[in-house]
Every structure is written in C-alpha cells, then in structure tokens.
Design an enzyme around this catalytic site. Structure first.
Site, PDB file in Angstrom:
ATOM      1  CD  GLN A 211       8.293   0.937   6.913  1.00 61.87           C
ATOM      2  OE1 GLN A 211       7.521   1.290   7.796  1.00 61.87           O
ATOM      3  NE2 GLN A 211       8.008   1.111   5.631  1.00 61.87           N
ATOM      4  NE  ARG A 361      -0.417  -2.737   2.167  1.00 61.70           N
ATOM      5  CZ  ARG A 361      -0.611  -4.007   2.475  1.00 61.70           C
ATOM      6  NH1 ARG A 361      -1.075  -4.318   3.651  1.00 61.70           N
ATOM      7  NH2 ARG A 361      -0.345  -4.971   1.629  1.00 61.70           N
ATOM      8  CB  CYS A 362      -0.399   5.536   1.001  1.00 56.76           C
ATOM      9  SG  CYS A 362      -0.559   7.182   0.345  1.00 56.76           S
ATOM     10  CD  GLU A 731       2.770   1.812  -0.575  1.00 58.31           C
ATOM     11  OE1 GLU A 731       3.473   1.932   0.420  1.00 58.31           O
ATOM     12  OE2 GLU A 731       2.858   2.553  -1.566  1.00 58.31           O
TER      13      GLU A 731
END
Lengths: 781, 166
Positions: A211, A361-362, A731
């Site tokens: 990523q 996802r945070c 998120e």
C-alpha cells in the site's frame, strides 16, 4: 464533483485483465515457499535441508544462518523495533518463518518445504499479555541487550490530576474492562512479491503487494544499502492490489527473503503466501485490553473519561503507526462529546504471538478508541437513566463550537453531530422502535437498538507531528497535460480498490475542466510516480486528493497567463469557468483549456516556461475529522441466541463528496468489516500457542448472508482547511459499526441484567451470558 | 505426466500436466489466463470460481486431470463480440466491485445462479453467492448487480443504477 461517475478501473477487472502480483511472470523465475514453525516458542536445534536439496528442481534452502552472513537476518519494524527475517536460534510464534525453499515451480517448492527437517526444543510460550507483565515472567526478547522484562513502552495523554479529581467527586461513574480482539484484515488477495535483481545493472525491480511503494523503496534502501543496493537502483511496483486494509503496509519477512535470494542468484523470485500463512503469520490488528471509565453528573452530563490500555503486540512491535504515536491516534477516544477532562494511558507487551498491530481499515487505533467511548456512553446513559440517543444529543459538541479543542490535544476541524444523529433517528424510526421494543419485551421477545456516534481522525498528516521512519507524511500529485489537452496524473498513494483512478480524475476534471475520461491516473510505480507515503488510514483524499487540486490550481494559474497572452488582455480581465477563460463582459472572447494547453507547447508567452505540468506535495495543516451516526436494530432468538441485524442505518459526514457512489461503496464495505469483529471474527490461540482458527474454514469472514442490507446516507460539513472540503471516509464504517452492533445486542438483553458483552458476540457467548443471569431458568419457570 | 485437453472459452487447449496439478494453476499458468484468482487454500473464498460444463466450480479444488474433456468458461470468456455479458455490465454499473480480486468468481457463480433461477429474490441471491467471499463491497451492490443482470437477461425494464441514499 458530487457525481456518481462509474469507475474507470472497472473495465479491466470485469474482463479478467487486472494485473495482480501473482499474475506477474518473468523469464527464468523461481518460486519460493516458506518453512514455518509448528511451535509458538522454541529453540531451533538443527535445520537439515539435505533431503529437500535432493529433490529435482529444488535450487536452494535459505536459513537464518545464511542471511546472517549478510546481516540480513533481522530487520527494523516501522516502530523502530526489530523483527527476524529468518531466525538463527529461536522461534517466537507459531507459523513464524524458519527457512525458505527456492525451486523451479511452486509445487516443487512445496515439496521441498515438506522435506526440510527442523529439530526444535520447545519452551512454554507466554500467551497472555497480563501474564507477560508479571515480574517473574520469562523475558522473551533476550536478544535485546539489558532487557529484563516484556514491557515495550508506556504512553499517556491528558490531565491525570484533573481527571482523577472529577472521578473522585462525580455523581455517577461507570467502568468496564473490555477486549478488542485480535483480528485479521483477510484481504481476498494474500501477500506476495516477485523480486527481480539484475546483476549486470545492479538494479532491483520489486513487484509487491504494498500500500506504500515509495516508503518500501526507502526501507529497502536503508536495509540493503550495505550490500550496495541504493535507492535509485530500486524500483518498487505495486500493481493491482486485491484489497489491503492496512495489512499490506508492513514489510514481511517473505519479501526480504525473496529480495535476498534474487540478489544472490540473479533469478527473479516469486513468493505468494497461501491463505493460512496469511492469517497465521501476517500482521494482526487490534488486540487492545481496555479498562474504560466515564464520570458524569446524575442528570447525564459527561464530565471525564479515563482509559487504561494493555496492548498485546506479539513478539515485536510491528505496528504501522506514525513514529510519534505508539498507540496511533487512540487519543481521539474522547469522542463526539463536549467535556473537559480525560486521561489515557497504554502499556505494550511482548507475547508469543505474531507481530503487528496494523491499522486495519482504521486511522491507527481509532477503532479501539471508538469502541471504548461508545460502549461507555451507553453504560453511562443506562446508569443515568437516560435514553442513549437523548444523552448523546445533550452531550454532543455543538456545530458552532468548532474548531474544538479536545482534552487530549486534538483540534476537531468541523462537524454537525446533532444533524447526523437526527437524520439517523428519523430514518430508522427511533421513537417507534422504542415503543415496539417495549411491546416485544412484554411478549418475551428480545429486540435491541444500538447507537454509535463517532468522530474519526484521518488524513495523516501534518508534517510537524506525522512521520514514518522520519519521512514526513505529506502526499503528492503530478499532473502532465499533453499538447492535445489530455492528461496523465500520478500520485504517491496506491489504490487497493478505493477507486482512485476515478475520484482523482474527477478532482482534476473539476479544477481544470478537462473531461475526466481524458485524465489517466497512475500510481504504484516508484520510477514514475512522485514520492508519497501511500494509501491507508483514510489519507488519500485528505492528502493526495488535496495535492491533485493544488497541482491543478497551479496549472490554472499558468493557463490564465497563457489565456491573457492569447487574448491580448491582462489577467485581471479574465474570468474562469470550468474548461475555459473568457474576457469579463465579453464571453465570446474565450480560450478553452485545450487551446491554452496547445499554446503552452506551440505558442507560449516569451519568458514563460513551456509545457503544461505541475507537481504538488501537500502538507495538510490539520487532520480531518469525519463523523458518523449509526443505528443498528437487532432481533435475538430467545432460544438459540441467534442474532439477526434487522436494520442498520449509517449516516456519515465526510465533508464534500467527490463521488457519492464510491463513498457509498466504501461505507457498505466498511460496515461489513464492522459486523465482522462485532459478531464473527477473532484470531484465537490456545495456551500452547496454537492458533485455533487459522484458515478460512474457521476464521469467519462474513458472506452475503451474514451481511445485512445496509442503509446509508450523509450530512455534509466540509473540512474548512482542505482545498476541496473533503475529509476521507473509507474507514469510518469499520470504526463506527462494531459499537453500534454491540450496543444493540446489549440493549436487547439489558433488562435481563446484562451490562456488557465482549466482541465478537457469538450466539454461544450470548447464551452463556444469559445463562449466567438465570434467563433460561426464568423461561422454564 | 498426463495429457489434458479441454475447451476454455470456446478454444481447445492441450497441456502435459503432472497428475497433482490443480485446475486453477493449469488455467492461470499453463494457459496464462490470469483472470481466475486464488484467495484461499480451503475452498472457502470462491475467487477461483469458473464454469465447468455450465456448472460453477471452485477450480482450486479440482485437479486438472479431472477436467479433461470438459468445457470451461472463465471471466475472459464472458464477453462476446457483441459486447459485455449482462453480469459484467451489471457489476460495472452498480459499483459491485472495488479491488476486483473476487469479482470474476462472483460473476461466474452469478451466471449459473441466473441460468437456474432467472428471477431470484434478494435472499436467494445472498444464499446463492454465499460460497464467494468479498472483503470490499459489503455485498449490497453485488446483489443489486445480479438483480440488474437478471432484468437485462430477461429483457425487463432495467432498474436504476444510481446509488440510493436515505
């Protein structure tokens, strides 16, 4: 902007023409498979590779001792801890990499892996983080000179004295110990790479599921610089990525081994982990044990919160947080409420579990914080005898009070929490549901309504505070407009499904008036894209999206100069509307952006640089603070304890929306990743350190059947400091959904004496809790 | 080594494979059709779903030799000279994919579902694709896409593809 444009990237995916790492095939490529430890904690007595090497097609077996010769057996983590690439003497968790087998195809590599004989001397693993703090506990990281315990770091924020004082004098206090369990991102594509080192050119091309390709290139240069691999000789290519969710930020040992082997053999090395390896060895998320407390007045005014965290990091702190934030942005945990005192502290420990602590996802530990504050708000409301929605309405920060200084040091940029909750309540029919609930209870039926009204903090981040390994967390955009008025734009971020090829094109189209169909977006190749820290923590729109707007505005300034030259007027006489400059009061005197760009290459004003390109590195002045109001309605079967989500309404506020369809898609997906830890997912270990659910057979990723029909909407409170007023949204749903679901389940059984439920709330767990409060006895009676 | 001959997307392919070669590897590596993906090692995720003689199957759990003589459709074979298959159009127009990794498998599963049940209810769709995991979309739009394809394949009025907000 604001249009649900269909995605540009879809065409290749729906026709099977995506290009993921496992699709990369290079001439002479060898395959790597990894021998992993069956034990959680053991000394390696010997590794016998001879049988493996006898297998035709097995080229090499690499061990920690081999890497040690090049000082490549350890690597730094993003949190400046150290992680083994391959062990030389001790394994620290089950499924840890022990040796790598290189072969001419993946089947032979697997045969080789089975034939490597490793002799272990097992030791009793330390699995419980509380036990790990015991002064008598064995010291796991004996590799660290002078280390006498398993403690990693202590962190604290807020005013302890003031908070303690409020707690001592408060009318009401509530306190709950809770565990945010260890879970896994479980992107459907696992991790892998093709490392291709060219001996002649001394050049490495690394195709990799990452990523953050630019940061990875720098890390490789820092780790491998001593063997002569310098940053200009490294090209990281992150092709199509099959979901990331934070799990593709870290550097895993497999990548490093593949590079090392390619470096030594000169052959391209492909390593693709299988699902079980992915679940068992790659970075976990969460695993925070939180003691949460809230204090307030008897009429329901929140006055203070106090959180104490024990963070289980496994055998090394391989979190992916900004350097100065060991607990990530956990300090957002004072929530959406207006009160003046908070104190939070955290301690991290080593155990014999896989390393990690990724921001799944945070935006770095925000999920854990939101779970704590939203559970406490419900418990406090219950004790104060107030409806949880009403109590929230009475405690929200008011929209006119922004920017708002939080007791833990944040400056919330904007929000309208009352409007969000009101819309959610109206949509779900809150008052009617409460009436229905009262009726159902009389009939012995269990139905619950749960709320979560959260504030996120995303878009890391301002360079004064945010860096990873010292590299500031700005992000970048470079726009090149070709003579015919068509453009290519490149970014330092990397989509893993977020739809950047569409949304970035929309931003540039909006700013420059070039149709988005004619704007090609590229990311993920460090040789071509400008430097940036990648895509995670909902940072792409807040940082690179802003950079796109800023770069486009630089070009618009240039366009204005060219238009003035072409129209023979002064710049002040020109007016812009998307796609053209015209003379004020004389709209027929006009130059389109295409004419202007063509002139930039064919007829540019004297003294001006030719061409039509701009780059911008955007350093955000503040983070953005998206928020949400979620309401969940559950029905619980009083006999089987099966929990059904009847309705789930999610109202998000992510500021201005670039593409409503993509935002909604992000929210849908995040909500399903929110129901997952609330009801299904947890990585479970036994005392011997064995993972009990390390495959997709038993690690329960929700299917379309478990996932309810999500109802979503939004309020719009633009980020005042962001060039296009956007905040980031990917998120929020993962962060906000779990407490809404758990609050609903607790609400369904609260009248039976249950105050709290630990996630994941499975039917069996709920059955045990109901049994403990004598529910089934009452029923039989 | 064994010789297998099968028809993939209408074209005959032959390869010499070892008996243990998985069908998914034959398709991806021998025949270089990489649209079929591998997402797990327990037949749980469905990313490798293809159609074998019209039936959806997880190609990671079938040996290449078992597929000898069969007719296979992969994602690469969904579109025709006339254009995209309605399921592909449905996925694109309804934003039923994010990262795209599970997409081929879900679409092929849906093709069989619609073949057997041209007008499925939402519940039938959800159960019908419950052997396919998607980690990105939350499934709402996949359901919508399959409903859209169902309408298109039956020549019915097409549902709106605009997102619906509360």
């Amino acid at each position: 902007m604001g249009h649900s444009k269909k995605r540009k990237e879809d065409a290749r995916f729906i026709q099977g023409k995506g290009n993921y790492v496992d699709d990369v095939k290079l001439p002479g490529m060898l395959y790597m498979d990894i021998v992993r430890s069956p034990y959680a904690y053991a000394k390696i007595k010997s590794i016998d590779s001879s049988k493996a090497l006898e297998i035709p097609g097995v080229v090499a077996v690499v061990t920690g001792k081999d890497l040690e010769k090049y000082n490549l057996h350890w690597m730094p983590t993003l949190m400046s801890d150290t992680q083994m690439v391959l062990p030389t003497d001790t394994v620290m968790y089950q499924a840890q990499e022990v040796a790598a087998v290189i072969a001419t195809d993946r089947y032979i590599a697997r045969d080789g892996k089975e034939a490597v004989i490793v002799e272990y001397e097992t030791m009793k693993p330390l699995m419980d983080p509380f036990d790990a703090l015991d002064p008598e506990a064995p010291v796991l990281r004996s590799d660290k000179e002078g280390k006498t315990d398993n403690h990693i770091w202590h962190w604290e924020v807020g005013d302890k004295e003031k908070t303690d004082d409020i707690f001592s004098n408060a009318d009401i206090t509530v306190k709950q110990q809770m565990h945010i369990p260890r879970i896994h991102v479980a992107s459907i594509e696992t991790c892998g790479c093709v490392a291709s080192y060219d001996k002649v050119e001394n050049h490495l091309t690394m195709y990799m599921t990452t990523q953050a390709p630019h940061a990875i290139r720098t890390v490789i240069a820092l780790v491998a610089g001593h063997v002569g691999l310098t940053e200009e000789k490294i090209r990281v290519i992150s092709p199509d990525i099959g979901g990331g969710f934070g799990g593709k930020v870290p550097v895993y040992p497999g990548y490093v081994i593949a590079i090392a082997v390619s470096f030594l053999t000169g052959s391209p090395i492909k390593w693709i982990e299988d699902r079980s390896e992915n679940l068992q060895a790659d970075s976990f998320a969460r695993d925070y044990h939180i003691t949460a407390e809230m204090a307030g007045t008897s009429d329901g005014k929140i006055q203070a919160t106090r959180f104490k965290v024990l963070a289980d990091h496994g055998y090394t702190d391989a979190s992916a947080n900004p350097s100065k934030f060991p607990t990530g942005l956990f300090s957002i945990g004072t929530g959406s409420y207006d009160y003046g005192a908070a104190y939070m502290e955290a301690d991290a420990v080593y155990t014999n579990k896989p390393p990690g602590g990724v921001a799944y996802r945070c935006s770095f530990r925000v999920t854990e914080a939101v779970h704590a504050i939203e559970r406490m708000t419900d418990m406090f409301a219950k004790k104060a005898g107030k409806d949880p929605a009403q109590l929230r309405m009475e405690n929200f920060i008011k929209k006119e009070d922004f920017p708002w200084a939080s007791p833990t040091g944040w400056s919330y940029d904007s929000g309208d929490y009352h409007a969000g909750l009101k819309l959610a309540m109206d949509t779900v029919g809150y008052d009617e549901l409460r009436i229905e609930q009262a009726q159902l209870r009389k009939e012995g039926k269990l139905m619950g309504i749960g709320i979560s009204t959260f504030t996120e903090v995303v878009g890391a981040g301002p360079s004064k505070d945010f860096d990873i390994l010292g590299i500031k967390m700005f992000d970048s955009a470079e726009i090149r407009v070709h003579p015919t008025g068509k453009a290519i734009a490149r970014f330092g971020t990397k989509s893993q499904g977020q739809g950047h090829e569409t949304t970035y094109a929309q931003i540039i189209a909006e700013e420059l008036g070039i149709p988005m169909e004619h704007i090609q977006i590229e990311e993920g190749d460090t040789d071509t894209a400008p430097y940036g820290l990648g895509t995670y923590a909902s940072r792409s729109t807040p940082t690179a999206g802003a950079a796109a707007a800023m770069a486009a505005r630089k070009l618009r300034d240039k366009a204005k100069k060219i238009a003035a030259h072409l129209l023979e007027v002064s710049e002040q006489d020109l007016e812009w509307e998307p796609g053209k400059f015209f003379v004020k009061g004389a709209p027929e005197k006009v130059k389109t952006i295409q004419e202007i760009v063509f002139a930039a290459y064919t007829n540019h004003p004297e003294g001006m640089e030719g061409g039509f390109e701009a780059t911008h590195y955007y350093d955000p002045p503040n983070l953005t603070f998206p928020s949400g109001a979620y309401i969940c309605v559950v029905d619980v079967d009083p006999e089987t304890c099966d929990i059904k989500v009847r309705r789930f309404v999610a109202i998000d506020d992510c500021g201005n929306i670039i593409n409503p369809m993509i935002v909604q898609g992000q929210v849908h997906g995040g909500l399903t990743q929110g129901i997952a830890p609330a009801m299904y997912e947890e990585l479970i270990y036994d005392e011997a350190g064995n993972i009990l659910n390390g495959t997709f057979m038993d690690y329960l990723v929700p299917t379309a059947v478990e996932s309810p029909n999500w109802e979503t909407g939004h309020t719009v409170t633009p980020a005042p400091h962001h060039p296009i007023g956007a905040k980031g949204v990917g998120e929020s749903p993962t962060v906000g959904a779990p407490p809404a679901i758990v609050n609903a389940i607790v609400d369904a059984v609260a009248h039976l004496g249950i105050k709290h439920l630990e996630i994941p709330v499975t039917p069996f767990k709920l059955y045990k809790e109901l049994k403990a409060v004598g529910y089934f006895n009452q029923q039989e009676a | 080594m064994k010789t297998v001959t099968l028809k993939i997307n209408g074209t005959e392919h032959t390869a010499e494979v070892s008996p243990r070669t998985l069908l998914v590897h034959l398709i991806r590596e021998n025949f270089s059709m990489t649209g079929t993906h591998i997402g797990c090692d327990t037949s749980s995720c469905g990313a490798c779903t293809i159609l074998i003689d019209g039936k959806s199957a997880k190609s990671c759990t079938i040996l290449a030799v078992q597929a000898d003589g069969t007719e296979i459709i992969t994602v690469e074979g969904l579109a025709t000279a006339e254009g995209l298959h309605p399921i592909q159009e449905g996925f694109h127009l309804n934003h039923a994919l994010h990262c795209g990794f599970c997409t081929a498998g879900v679409m092929l599963r849906a093709v069989e579902l619609l073949e057997k049940n041209p007008n499925p209810t939402e519940e039938e769709i959800r159960w019908g694709i419950s052997g396919n995991l998607c980690r990105c979309t939350g499934y709402n739009n996949i359901v919508k896409a399959i409903q859209w394809a169902s309408a298109k394949m039956q020549g019915k009025e097409l549902p709106s593809t605009e997102p619906v907000f509360v």
